[in-house]
Design an enzyme around this catalytic site. Structure first.
Site, short mmCIF file in Angstrom:
data_model
loop_
_atom_site.label_atom_id
_atom_site.label_comp_id
_atom_site.label_asym_id
_atom_site.label_seq_id
_atom_site.Cartn_x
_atom_site.Cartn_y
_atom_site.Cartn_z
CG ASP A 1 0.05 8.98 0.78
OD1 ASP A 1 0.13 7.75 0.96
OD2 ASP A 1 -0.77 9.77 1.10
CG HIS B 1 -2.21 -1.15 1.10
ND1 HIS B 1 -3.18 -0.69 0.80
CD2 HIS B 1 -1.85 -2.25 1.37
CE1 HIS B 1 -4.07 -1.79 0.75
NE2 HIS B 1 -3.13 -2.90 0.96
O1 F6P Z 1 -0.22 1.36 3.94
C1 F6P Z 1 -0.19 2.23 5.01
C2 F6P Z 1 -1.35 1.94 5.91
O2 F6P Z 1 -1.52 0.63 6.09
C3 F6P Z 1 -2.68 2.50 5.57
O3 F6P Z 1 -3.49 1.68 4.61
C4 F6P Z 1 -3.47 2.61 6.58
O4 F6P Z 1 -4.39 3.79 6.60
C5 F6P Z 1 -2.23 2.94 7.76
O5 F6P Z 1 -1.24 2.80 7.08
C6 F6P Z 1 -2.59 2.52 9.04
O6 F6P Z 1 -1.77 2.77 9.84
P1 F6P Z 1 -1.64 1.91 11.28
O7 F6P Z 1 -2.07 0.67 11.07
O8 F6P Z 1 -0.31 2.05 11.63
O9 F6P Z 1 -2.39 2.93 12.17
#
Ligand code: F6P
Length: 464
Positions: free
Chosen positions: A368, A156
């Site tokens: 991003d 992602h």
């Molecule tokens: O790819 C990054 C990501 O996994 C996003 O898809 C998601 O919004 C975010 O990070 C969530 O971050 P965390 O699980 O660390 O709160």
């Protein structure tokens, strides 16, 4: 039809009333509810002695299997290697990247634990879809345990250029792990190119192009299909949600509070990759270059804190508090505050109404993977009187969407100028740009994204 098994660090809450856990979990929840299947991930809980067996629960067509982590796991895997090493490195922030063998070992250990927990739940014809940088070695761990199912991985985040990746002491192990999957998906063509370049330069690999979006790569003793699959949103559902909430009580409270002023909106996790300080500076620059906007435009920045055990996240939070205070202290008037800076998150309905009420969507990450806020802002607009998206060229979304005002967030004056262009854009041009954007987002919505990946995963095994 074979079952889809999804593995990700975060799992969307089973209880629908609960606040969603972020972009990936929301996107996957939408995709998985349509398809059904099994979803394994971290429960979000820390336990003194975590049970090696996952807790299993069912909701509609979906079965959730969740694992607790120990405090040591959380420190080494999530706060450590995932979010203090891979996250900054993959977002081109070498100066913020730290590496230790201890956290790397913890990362591998948790991946091995996920593999141990998943293996007994698997059926021979399952297709396994692993998500994001937390779980890169999972496929390799499953293969070591004898899993022969088709396995795909989707990243992602951005994938960094090889010159950056080689700064990671274990870079070869990380890329070798990726090559254990049958399919590796990235957000954009840039990420595909970076991965192909790495495998050629460092892995002695060979890439054979397949269509405009991908290639077949032979490296580290495996052959893997590599393609871009730009993630998207449930465009029509979100559009309807925004229409239904255009005049909701909360949206009206926001609109009333503006007393006729125009609104710029930013919505991000409080993350240093999102470029929020540069955004505050660009807004300040706008008010300096165009004093006619003083008292006439408000900037609402919503930034719920995230990963707050990691030092760099504590630092960015303090920096933003001080910058917002500085700008407001300098420019506010007794009846107008330029930046409304909020650290709490909002539910989807409320956000949909806020996006619709805003004249400008201000989305300026320094780097991003995709940025779904950019897409959500567009989907929530009133087609008759739409707002304008100001988008960083460094968001994956800018590779796909050509009709926003594209900016370089490091260019504060240029970004301020784009805000002026957005705020003064005639309605005909706003409508044309919005129609172009919606054409892309209705064609490539979340279902199309999921289907494209699952089709690639279901395809014939890649010949060695
Ligand atoms: O790819 C990054 C990501 O996994 C996003 O898809 C998601 O919004 C975010 O990070 C969530 O971050 P965390 O699980 O660390 O709160």
């Amino acid at each position: 039809m074979s079952r889809l098994v999804v593995v990700s660090n975060r799992v969307a809450p089973i209880d629908e009333g609960k606040q969603q856990a972020g972009g990936l979990a929301v996107a996957m929840a939408e995709a998985m509810q349509a398809a059904g299947g099994l979803w394994l991930g971290w429960s979000g809980e820390v336990a003194e002695t975590p049970d090696p067996e996952p807790r299993v629960a069912t909701s509609g067509r979906l079965t959730y299997a969740t694992l607790d982590l120990s405090q040591q796991d959380l420190d080494e895997y999530y706060n450590g290697f995932a979010n203090s090493t891979l996250w900054p490195l993959f977002h081109y922030r070498l100066g913020l990247t730290s590496f230790s063998r201890r956290t790397y070992d913890g990362y591998r250990r948790v991946n091995a634990r996920f593999a141990d927990a998943l293996l007994p739940l698997l059926r021979p014809d399952d297709r396994i879809w692993v998500h994001d940088y937390h779980l890169i070695p999972l496929g390799e761990e499953l293969r070591r345990r004898g899993a022969g199912q088709r396995m795909g991985f989707f990243l992602h985040t951005p994938f960094p250029a090889p010159e950056l990746l080689v700064a990671l002491p274990r870079h070869r192990e990380i890329v070798r792990s990726l090559c254990a999957y049958d399919v590796v998906g990235f957000q954009t063509d840039h990420d595909v190119r970076a991965f192909a370049n790495y495998t050629q330069i460092e892995g002695g690999g060979h890439a054979e192009p397949i269509g405009p979006e991908g290639c077949r790569i032979a490296a580290f003793g495996s052959t893997v299909l590599v393609r871009s699959f730009p993630i998207s949103i449930d465009t029509m559902a979100l559009s309807s949600l925004a229409e239904a909430n255009a005049n909701s009580e909360t949206t009206e409270r926001l609109v009333d509070s503006l007393v006729g002023r125009r609104l710029i909106i930013g919505v991000d996790r409080l993350d240093y990759s999102k470029g929020i300080p540069q955004r505050f500076e660009a807004f300040q620059q706008l008010l300096e270059d165009h004093p006619e906007y003083r008292g006439q435009v408000s900037f609402l920045q919503i930034a719920p804190p995230t990963r707050s055990d990691v030092l760099e996240y504590q630092q960015i939070r303090r920096a933003l508090e001080s910058l917002a205070g500085y700008v407001n202290g300098r420019l506010a008037e007794f009846d107008w505050v330029p930046i409304r800076y909020l650290n709490n998150g909002f539910g989807r309905k409320t956000l949909a109404g806020f996006y619709r009420a805003a004249n400008v969507g201000f989305v300026t990450p320094l780097r991003d993977g995709m940025n779904l806020v950019a897409k959500e802002y567009v989907a929530c607009q009133d087609p008759v009187d739409p707002g304008v998206l100001v988008l960083s060229r460094f968001a994956g979304a800018a590779r796909e969407l050509k009709a926003p005002l594209i900016v370089n967030p490091f260019d504060i004056e240029g970004t301020a100028e784009a805000l002026h262009t957005a705020l003064s854009m005639p309605v005909e041009e706003r409508r044309d740009r919005h129609a172009d954007l919606m054409a892309v987002l209705t064609r490539n919505d979340i279902d199309a994204w999921r289907q494209a990946f699952v089709d690639a995963l279901t395809g014939p095994p890649v010949p060695a």
